[in-house]
Design an enzyme around this catalytic site. Sequence first.
Site, PDB file in Angstrom:
ATOM      1  N   ASP A  75     -10.774   3.512   3.841  1.00  0.00           N
ATOM      2  CA  ASP A  75     -11.963   2.000   4.227  1.00  0.00           C
ATOM      3  C   ASP A  75     -13.344   2.043   4.990  1.00  0.00           C
ATOM      4  O   ASP A  75     -13.269   1.080   3.415  1.00  0.00           O
ATOM      5  CB  ASP A  75     -11.182   1.299   5.529  1.00  0.00           C
ATOM      6  CG  ASP A  75      -9.654   0.114   5.691  1.00  0.00           C
ATOM      7  OD1 ASP A  75      -9.277   0.258   4.226  1.00  0.00           O
ATOM      8  OD2 ASP A  75      -9.420   0.436   6.628  1.00  0.00           O
ATOM      9  N   LYS A 123       1.141  -1.232   0.571  1.00  0.00           N
ATOM     10  CA  LYS A 123      -0.535   0.184  -0.078  1.00  0.00           C
ATOM     11  C   LYS A 123       0.601   1.266   0.686  1.00  0.00           C
ATOM     12  O   LYS A 123       0.534   2.232  -0.759  1.00  0.00           O
ATOM     13  CB  LYS A 123      -1.607   0.234   1.063  1.00  0.00           C
ATOM     14  CG  LYS A 123      -1.736  -1.108   0.986  1.00  0.00           C
ATOM     15  CD  LYS A 123      -2.973  -0.868   1.797  1.00  0.00           C
ATOM     16  CE  LYS A 123      -3.582  -2.685   2.129  1.00  0.00           C
ATOM     17  NZ  LYS A 123      -4.413  -2.802   3.827  1.00  0.00           N
ATOM     18  N   GLN A 179      -4.362  -1.511   9.698  1.00  0.00           N
ATOM     19  CA  GLN A 179      -4.166  -2.864   9.338  1.00  0.00           C
ATOM     20  C   GLN A 179      -4.765  -3.286   9.970  1.00  0.00           C
ATOM     21  O   GLN A 179      -5.021  -4.073  11.371  1.00  0.00           O
ATOM     22  CB  GLN A 179      -2.994  -2.998   8.652  1.00  0.00           C
ATOM     23  CG  GLN A 179      -3.019  -4.116   8.246  1.00  0.00           C
ATOM     24  CD  GLN A 179      -3.344  -4.417   6.431  1.00  0.00           C
ATOM     25  OE1 GLN A 179      -3.808  -3.253   5.782  1.00  0.00           O
ATOM     26  NE2 GLN A 179      -4.549  -5.602   6.387  1.00  0.00           N
TER      27      GLN A 179
HETATM   28  N1  GUN Z   1      -6.425  -5.813   5.725  1.00  0.00           N
HETATM   29  C1  GUN Z   1      -7.460  -6.687   4.959  1.00  0.00           C
HETATM   30  N2  GUN Z   1      -8.321  -6.114   4.440  1.00  0.00           N
HETATM   31  C2  GUN Z   1      -8.123  -4.648   4.121  1.00  0.00           C
HETATM   32  C3  GUN Z   1      -8.974  -3.939   3.981  1.00  0.00           C
HETATM   33  O1  GUN Z   1      -9.126  -3.834   2.933  1.00  0.00           O
HETATM   34  N3  GUN Z   1      -8.355  -2.387   4.806  1.00  0.00           N
HETATM   35  C4  GUN Z   1      -8.179  -2.952   6.182  1.00  0.00           C
HETATM   36  N4  GUN Z   1      -8.305  -2.117   7.207  1.00  0.00           N
HETATM   37  N5  GUN Z   1      -7.847  -3.825   6.759  1.00  0.00           N
HETATM   38  C5  GUN Z   1      -7.571  -4.810   5.776  1.00  0.00           C
END
Ligand code: GUN
Length: 291
Positions: free
Chosen positions: A125, A58, A102
């Site tokens: 998100d 990311k 995350q």
């Molecule tokens: N863990 C797996 N997918 C995601 C996501 O889309 N956002 C976040 N914050 N954590 C994740």
Amino acid sequence: MQEKTPVKVIDGRQLSDLLIEEMTQEVNERTQKGLPQPGLAVVLVGEDPASTIYVRNKIRCAEKAGLFSLVIRLDASCTQQALDDVVVELNERDDIHGILVQLPLPKHLSEARIINLIDPTKDVDGFHPVNVGLLSSGQAKLVPCTPLGCMEILEREMGDVSGKHAVVIGRSNIVGKPMANLLLQANCTVSIVHSKTIDAAALCRQADILVAAVGVAELVDQNWVKPGAVVIDVGINATEIDGKRKLVGDVNFADVADKCRAITPVPGGVGPMTIACLIKNTLTAAKQHDM
Ligand code: GUN
């Protein structure tokens, strides 16, 4: 005899690169106009190997697109208060437009509490109840990245999806539910199948668009797929085949590929689009902040 059209394997990496290129240009134009550089903060608690890789990807992408980015790492044993404090501070920072914590978090920390604490205008998100409500009432601002990426793929692949029957397998807050909402807003007829559905395969066989987001390795075989369907595989499941670790989706690719019109592979399908949409959401959040 009718000619069979060959299946198209959708290249999520190429599509993601294209989107990131478009956004890089938009970020450059912003900075040339004197508008603030969009800023993304990612919070990582602990050292889960998969989460560490996701966060690294990311940030790499954010930097490629010209965003200001920041990773805040906390020890797996940190207190809820310490995590809360980090989020509150990020909420107040003018140089941060997007915040992502995350998931999953270590068991002793509350995901719901953290999701509720993030400023909804910085919630890249799209998990905050305000953003969930805006999406389901047709006023979407920040939409969860994975379903948003799936919609980008579908729109580029099929154009107008209005009137199509879309079946979503899985009802998670992160993918299944927002995916169903986005498809509904795009005028699809939408069904959601889940662990309690009676004869899920029969329902899926009616789908023009089939989105598998259930987290069960290779659950979907050709008995679940209508000929000519577009199949989007959101699953990322670690398996061991002949002693080798391998990532597979929720769809049995080899079994299904011949039957559908187009399909996303794992890896290289939905995954890269999720990251591109995180950049898109950060840009959306920064633009909201300009107003
Ligand atoms: N863990 C797996 N997918 C995601 C996501 O889309 N956002 C976040 N914050 N954590 C994740």
